[in-house]
Scaffold this motif. Structure first.
Motif, PDB file in Angstrom:
ATOM      1  N   GLU A   1       0.844  -1.175  -0.068  1.00  0.00           N
ATOM      2  CA  GLU A   1       0.033  -0.049   0.035  1.00  0.00           C
ATOM      3  C   GLU A   1       0.796   1.413  -0.208  1.00  0.00           C
ATOM      4  O   GLU A   1       0.660   2.135  -0.680  1.00  0.00           O
ATOM      5  CB  GLU A   1      -0.984   0.177   0.940  1.00  0.00           C
ATOM      6  CG  GLU A   1      -2.202   0.749   1.025  1.00  0.00           C
ATOM      7  CD  GLU A   1      -3.214   0.563   2.061  1.00  0.00           C
ATOM      8  OE1 GLU A   1      -2.518   0.424   3.332  1.00  0.00           O
ATOM      9  OE2 GLU A   1      -4.397   0.236   1.752  1.00  0.00           O
ATOM     10  N   SER A   2       1.675   1.323   1.064  1.00  0.00           N
ATOM     11  CA  SER A   2       2.703   2.552   0.989  1.00  0.00           C
ATOM     12  C   SER A   2       3.777   2.555   0.195  1.00  0.00           C
ATOM     13  O   SER A   2       4.319   3.683  -0.018  1.00  0.00           O
ATOM     14  CB  SER A   2       3.076   2.762   2.404  1.00  0.00           C
ATOM     15  OG  SER A   2       4.046   1.577   2.754  1.00  0.00           O
TER      16      SER A   2
ATOM     17  N   ILE B   1       6.660   1.216   0.603  1.00  0.00           N
ATOM     18  CA  ILE B   1       7.641   1.464   1.477  1.00  0.00           C
ATOM     19  C   ILE B   1       8.705   0.123   1.193  1.00  0.00           C
ATOM     20  O   ILE B   1       8.172  -0.859   1.091  1.00  0.00           O
ATOM     21  CB  ILE B   1       7.528   1.459   3.136  1.00  0.00           C
ATOM     22  CG1 ILE B   1       7.046   2.928   3.176  1.00  0.00           C
ATOM     23  CG2 ILE B   1       8.684   1.250   3.837  1.00  0.00           C
ATOM     24  CD1 ILE B   1       6.536   3.252   4.684  1.00  0.00           C
ATOM     25  N   LEU B   2       9.917   0.389   0.908  1.00  0.00           N
ATOM     26  CA  LEU B   2      10.718  -0.500   0.765  1.00  0.00           C
ATOM     27  C   LEU B   2      11.210  -1.388   2.057  1.00  0.00           C
ATOM     28  O   LEU B   2      11.594  -1.056   2.740  1.00  0.00           O
ATOM     29  CB  LEU B   2      12.170  -0.280   0.160  1.00  0.00           C
ATOM     30  CG  LEU B   2      13.010  -0.950  -0.277  1.00  0.00           C
ATOM     31  CD1 LEU B   2      12.656  -1.884  -1.418  1.00  0.00           C
ATOM     32  CD2 LEU B   2      14.514  -0.388  -0.692  1.00  0.00           C
TER      33      LEU B   2
ATOM     34  N   ASN C   1      14.988   3.263  -2.176  1.00  0.00           N
ATOM     35  CA  ASN C   1      13.895   3.447  -1.190  1.00  0.00           C
ATOM     36  C   ASN C   1      12.760   4.316  -2.459  1.00  0.00           C
ATOM     37  O   ASN C   1      11.574   4.107  -2.285  1.00  0.00           O
ATOM     38  CB  ASN C   1      14.073   4.360  -0.137  1.00  0.00           C
ATOM     39  CG  ASN C   1      14.563   3.457   0.883  1.00  0.00           C
ATOM     40  OD1 ASN C   1      14.160   2.529   1.242  1.00  0.00           O
ATOM     41  ND2 ASN C   1      15.936   3.902   1.326  1.00  0.00           N
ATOM     42  N   LEU C   2      13.403   5.247  -3.040  1.00  0.00           N
ATOM     43  CA  LEU C   2      12.522   5.925  -3.786  1.00  0.00           C
ATOM     44  C   LEU C   2      12.001   5.228  -5.208  1.00  0.00           C
ATOM     45  O   LEU C   2      11.049   5.360  -5.503  1.00  0.00           O
ATOM     46  CB  LEU C   2      13.552   7.235  -4.564  1.00  0.00           C
ATOM     47  CG  LEU C   2      13.885   8.544  -3.364  1.00  0.00           C
ATOM     48  CD1 LEU C   2      14.871   9.499  -4.082  1.00  0.00           C
ATOM     49  CD2 LEU C   2      12.699   8.898  -3.045  1.00  0.00           C
TER      50      LEU C   2
ATOM     51  N   ALA D   1       9.089   3.423  -4.000  1.00  0.00           N
ATOM     52  CA  ALA D   1       8.073   4.057  -3.727  1.00  0.00           C
ATOM     53  C   ALA D   1       7.277   4.411  -5.272  1.00  0.00           C
ATOM     54  O   ALA D   1       6.181   4.480  -5.482  1.00  0.00           O
ATOM     55  CB  ALA D   1       8.352   5.207  -3.270  1.00  0.00           C
TER      56      ALA D   1
ATOM     57  N   THR E   1       5.647   1.717  -7.044  1.00  0.00           N
ATOM     58  CA  THR E   1       4.076   1.864  -6.390  1.00  0.00           C
ATOM     59  C   THR E   1       3.369   2.707  -7.061  1.00  0.00           C
ATOM     60  O   THR E   1       2.220   2.443  -7.453  1.00  0.00           O
ATOM     61  CB  THR E   1       4.317   1.930  -5.131  1.00  0.00           C
ATOM     62  OG1 THR E   1       5.316   0.934  -4.374  1.00  0.00           O
ATOM     63  CG2 THR E   1       3.037   1.409  -4.364  1.00  0.00           C
ATOM     64  N   ALA E   2       3.822   3.848  -7.256  1.00  0.00           N
ATOM     65  CA  ALA E   2       3.162   5.003  -7.704  1.00  0.00           C
ATOM     66  C   ALA E   2       2.759   4.769  -9.132  1.00  0.00           C
ATOM     67  O   ALA E   2       1.558   5.040  -9.386  1.00  0.00           O
ATOM     68  CB  ALA E   2       3.915   6.491  -7.680  1.00  0.00           C
TER      69      ALA E   2
ATOM     70  N   ASP F   1       4.847  -0.873  11.333  1.00  0.00           N
ATOM     71  CA  ASP F   1       4.878   0.345  11.442  1.00  0.00           C
ATOM     72  C   ASP F   1       5.703   1.185  11.189  1.00  0.00           C
ATOM     73  O   ASP F   1       6.184   2.196  11.605  1.00  0.00           O
ATOM     74  CB  ASP F   1       4.819   0.527  13.042  1.00  0.00           C
ATOM     75  CG  ASP F   1       6.020   0.179  13.704  1.00  0.00           C
ATOM     76  OD1 ASP F   1       6.522  -0.672  12.954  1.00  0.00           O
ATOM     77  OD2 ASP F   1       6.141   0.540  14.970  1.00  0.00           O
ATOM     78  N   GLY F   2       6.654   0.742  10.033  1.00  0.00           N
ATOM     79  CA  GLY F   2       7.654   1.435   9.564  1.00  0.00           C
ATOM     80  C   GLY F   2       9.033   0.858   9.760  1.00  0.00           C
ATOM     81  O   GLY F   2       9.973   1.071   9.182  1.00  0.00           O
ATOM     82  N   ASP F   3       8.760   0.023  10.521  1.00  0.00           N
ATOM     83  CA  ASP F   3      10.321  -0.667  11.120  1.00  0.00           C
ATOM     84  C   ASP F   3      10.638  -1.716  10.118  1.00  0.00           C
ATOM     85  O   ASP F   3       9.904  -2.728  10.276  1.00  0.00           O
ATOM     86  CB  ASP F   3      10.089  -1.291  12.554  1.00  0.00           C
ATOM     87  CG  ASP F   3      11.501  -1.476  12.804  1.00  0.00           C
ATOM     88  OD1 ASP F   3      12.839  -1.387  12.125  1.00  0.00           O
ATOM     89  OD2 ASP F   3      11.718  -2.104  13.964  1.00  0.00           O
ATOM     90  N   THR F   4      11.677  -1.522   9.290  1.00  0.00           N
ATOM     91  CA  THR F   4      11.769  -2.577   8.195  1.00  0.00           C
ATOM     92  C   THR F   4      13.069  -3.650   8.754  1.00  0.00           C
ATOM     93  O   THR F   4      13.039  -4.526   7.965  1.00  0.00           O
ATOM     94  CB  THR F   4      12.392  -1.769   6.912  1.00  0.00           C
ATOM     95  OG1 THR F   4      13.628  -1.245   7.298  1.00  0.00           O
ATOM     96  CG2 THR F   4      11.562  -0.949   6.243  1.00  0.00           C
TER      97      THR F   4
END
Lengths: 165, 446
Positions: free
Chosen positions: B164-165, B167-168, B183-184, B187, B190-191, B263-266
């Motif tokens: 969904e987000s 995020i890598l 990371n970019l 994203a 995904t976009a 929660d963002g912790d990869t």
């Protein structure tokens, strides 16, 4: 390393992109806005003793030619809503966009940035315009792409709010 | 006045009196004395400290100051130990670094052999010139360019993305692949998925499965919460797609909790690396005909052997020539005035006494045809040759014995008087003889 997706929303030409340009790492250029409608940059901040990498989805300003793509908002942990202090209508648009964002991603931390603070003499906001936002408990920052005022603060505030939540 | 030897008794008496008068305080005094002793005596103090040292260190183990204080002495101690005898340290760390070194060497060797094989196979192909130019232009090694050009496909990067987000969660790359900000890219990928889905009003479960850009393809396999995207150079076979889907399924199964509570912790997704690395891989095109490289290899080998043989042969000839020169130098009546090698042939110029040994006898294994020799005649004053000359000119009787002392010819034994006269007269005329000494010669009548 904590990674968070955040979005930046605002009416057309409120200066979203130039506002953050100096503060983010980027590998994509402006053309993505007009083609895909979003440009993604990265902003690393440190909150307390934690490193947070914010993936900033700079979503193309809504105009008569391009509608806001809600799918870009999904998965965001927070967002920045940008208005232009010299154009009253952009503030109304910002309120509307905040509503859209809340409906799409649910209750998430956000900051309202009123841009072009360096041209404050030309602002045409009524004295009470921002009070409404503040009275709702919103974080409101007057920013300037030219001087960079409060931009870093906006990222930091958003990051720490997201970590709390 | 009290006598001197009575003094200890007096001291004892005084102690006794003190004990009676101030009894309990004396114990205190004794204890103070004991404590003083413990403090003053280095041995006792060391024992005391040694009893609490381990506990003391344990109590302060988290204190950075302790680590700081111990840093230098420990480093110095290790340094000293290693200087004196590195073996214990080597034995201690070998189990750790041994396998790591082995793995690293094996990896480097494998890579080198692969690149070398490819380079050898293609070193004479018509394309190789172009590839060499490309290698020069791009700054890559020729072998690397060959490898890239002969690849059927290579999976260069694999992204594990939170659906969904965007995020890598994890990113792995093939060796020597430079990846831009993953990371970019994750994203943006995904976009683009969102963009395409929105633009064509596709369902939320529909996804772009393949992106093709020039020689690159991006293959996307989508799960419920995660996405695996592989960046592939070349033309991958269709069955490769199955691997992507399996990787997503594995990750979603094994990491269900982590994905659900994300929660963002990869960090926890490091555990997915093996599954993602399994998606990396490559296939190289093998040439059907290996005749040309084999021929080139055989020719090159023959060339090397021929050069090696020539070199060895040259070495042997040189050695034989030097031995020949040494033998000449040792031989009386032969003098080398110049020697060397010209136009691939050895040459020699020298002086030779007619009575000296024939130089041809000294050739040994050296082939006379390979050398040019130029002798000039001369008279040598070497004692052996002087005597030889005397014998040749004077024909001494077998009863006479000749020897030289410097330039004096000494004759002993027996000889006819007439011969003795002739020797005394003609002997000094011969080169190398200045006088004849016949005092030890018995003259006999014939």
């Amino acid at each position: 390393m904590i990674q968070k997706k955040i979005c930046m929303l605002g009416a057309f030409a409120v200066g979203k992109t130039s506002l953050v340009q100096r503060f983010v790492s980027s590998i994509f250029d402006e053309r993505y806005h007009t083609t895909v409608g979003v440009k993604i940059d990265r902003k690393d901040v440190r909150v307390g003793d934690r490193d947070v990498s914010l993936m900033l989805w700079d979503i193309h300003g809504e105009d008569e030619f391009q509608k806001l793509r809600l799918s870009y908002l999904r998965g965001s942990s927070g967002y920045l809503v940008v208005a232009d202090g010299t154009r009253r209508t952009t503030l109304d648009r910002a309120y509307a966009l905040q509503g859209v964002a809340e409906r799409t991603v649910g209750k998430a931390p956000f900051v309202l940035l009123v841009n072009k603070a360096d041209l404050k003499g030309d602002w045409n906001l009524e004295p009470g315009d921002l009070d409404e936002a503040r009275s709702r408990g919103w974080k409101v920052l007057e920013t300037s792409a030219k001087t960079g005022d409060h931009v870093e603060e906006a990222f930091l505030h958003l990051a720490s709010r997201m970590l709390e939540g | 006045m009290m006598p001197r030897d009575a003094r200890p008794d007096a001291d004892q008496a005084l102690d006794e009196l003190r004990r009676i008068l101030v009894g309990p305080e004396l114990d205190v005094a004794q204890r103070v004395e004991q404590v003083e002793h413990r403090i003053d005596d280095p041995r006792t103090r060391s024992e005391d400290v040694s009893q609490v040292l381990p506990q003391a260190l344990l109590a302060r183990k988290d204190d950075p100051a302790l680590a700081h204080a111990m840093e230098k002495p420990v480093a110095a101690a290790i340094g000293k130990t290693v200087r004196r005898d590195p073996k214990p340290l080597v034995e201690a760390i070998f189990p750790v670094i041994g396998p790591a070194i082995r793995r690293s060497i094996a990896h480097a060797m494998r890579q080198m052999v692969e690149q070398f094989n490819a380079a050898l196979e293609n070193s004479l192909s018509p394309k190789s010139l172009l590839w060499r130019l490309e290698a020069r232009r791009t700054g890559r090694s020729f072998a690397e360019v060959v490898l890239l050009k002969t690849l059927v496909y290579r999976v260069e990067q694999v992204f594990l993305i939170r659906r969904e987000s965007g995020i890598l969660l994890r990113h792995v790359t093939a060796p020597d692949v430079e990846a831009r900000d993953a990371n970019l890219v994750s994203a943006m990928l995904t976009a683009i998925q969102d963009f395409v889905r929105d633009s064509f009003s596709a369902g939320p479960e529909d996804a772009v499965e393949t992106l093709q850009v020039g020689e690159f393809a991006v293959w996307v396999a989508q799960g419920r919460q995660a996405v695996v995207a592989a960046v592939i150079r070349g033309s991958p076979p269709a069955e490769l797609r199955k691997g992507r889907q399996e990787a997503v399924d594995t990750v979603e199964r094994d990491m269900a909790t982590e994905l659900g509570d994300f929660d963002g912790d990869t960090a926890p997704f490091e555990a997915c690396e093996p599954a993602l690395e399994a998606c990396l891989g490559q296939a190289t095109a093998r040439k059907k005909s290996s005749l040309l490289p084999a021929l080139v290899f055989a020719l090159a080998l023959a060339g090397v052997l021929w050069m090696g043989y020539g070199f060895l042969e040259g070495l042997v000839a040189q050695r034989r020539w030097e031995a020949y020169l040494e033998r000449i130098e040792e031989e009386p009546g032969l003098v080398v005035t110049a020697s060397g090698k010209r136009d691939g042939r050895f040459f020699l110029r020298g002086l030779r006494d007619p009575l000296a040994r024939d130089p041809a006898d000294l050739l040994g294994d050296l082939d006379a045809g390979t050398i040019a020799v130029n002798w000039e005649l001369y008279v040598a004053l070497d004692p052996a040759l002087v005597l030889k000359r005397v014998v040749q000119a004077m024909e001494p009787p077998s009863t006479a014995r000749l020897r030289l002392d410097g330039t004096v010819l000494i004759v002993t034994g027996e000889a006819p008087a007439a011969w003795s006269r002739r020797l005394e007269r003609d002997g000094p005329l011969l080169p190398g003889v200045t006088r004849v000494d016949t005092s030890g010669l018995a003259e006999v009548e014939r």
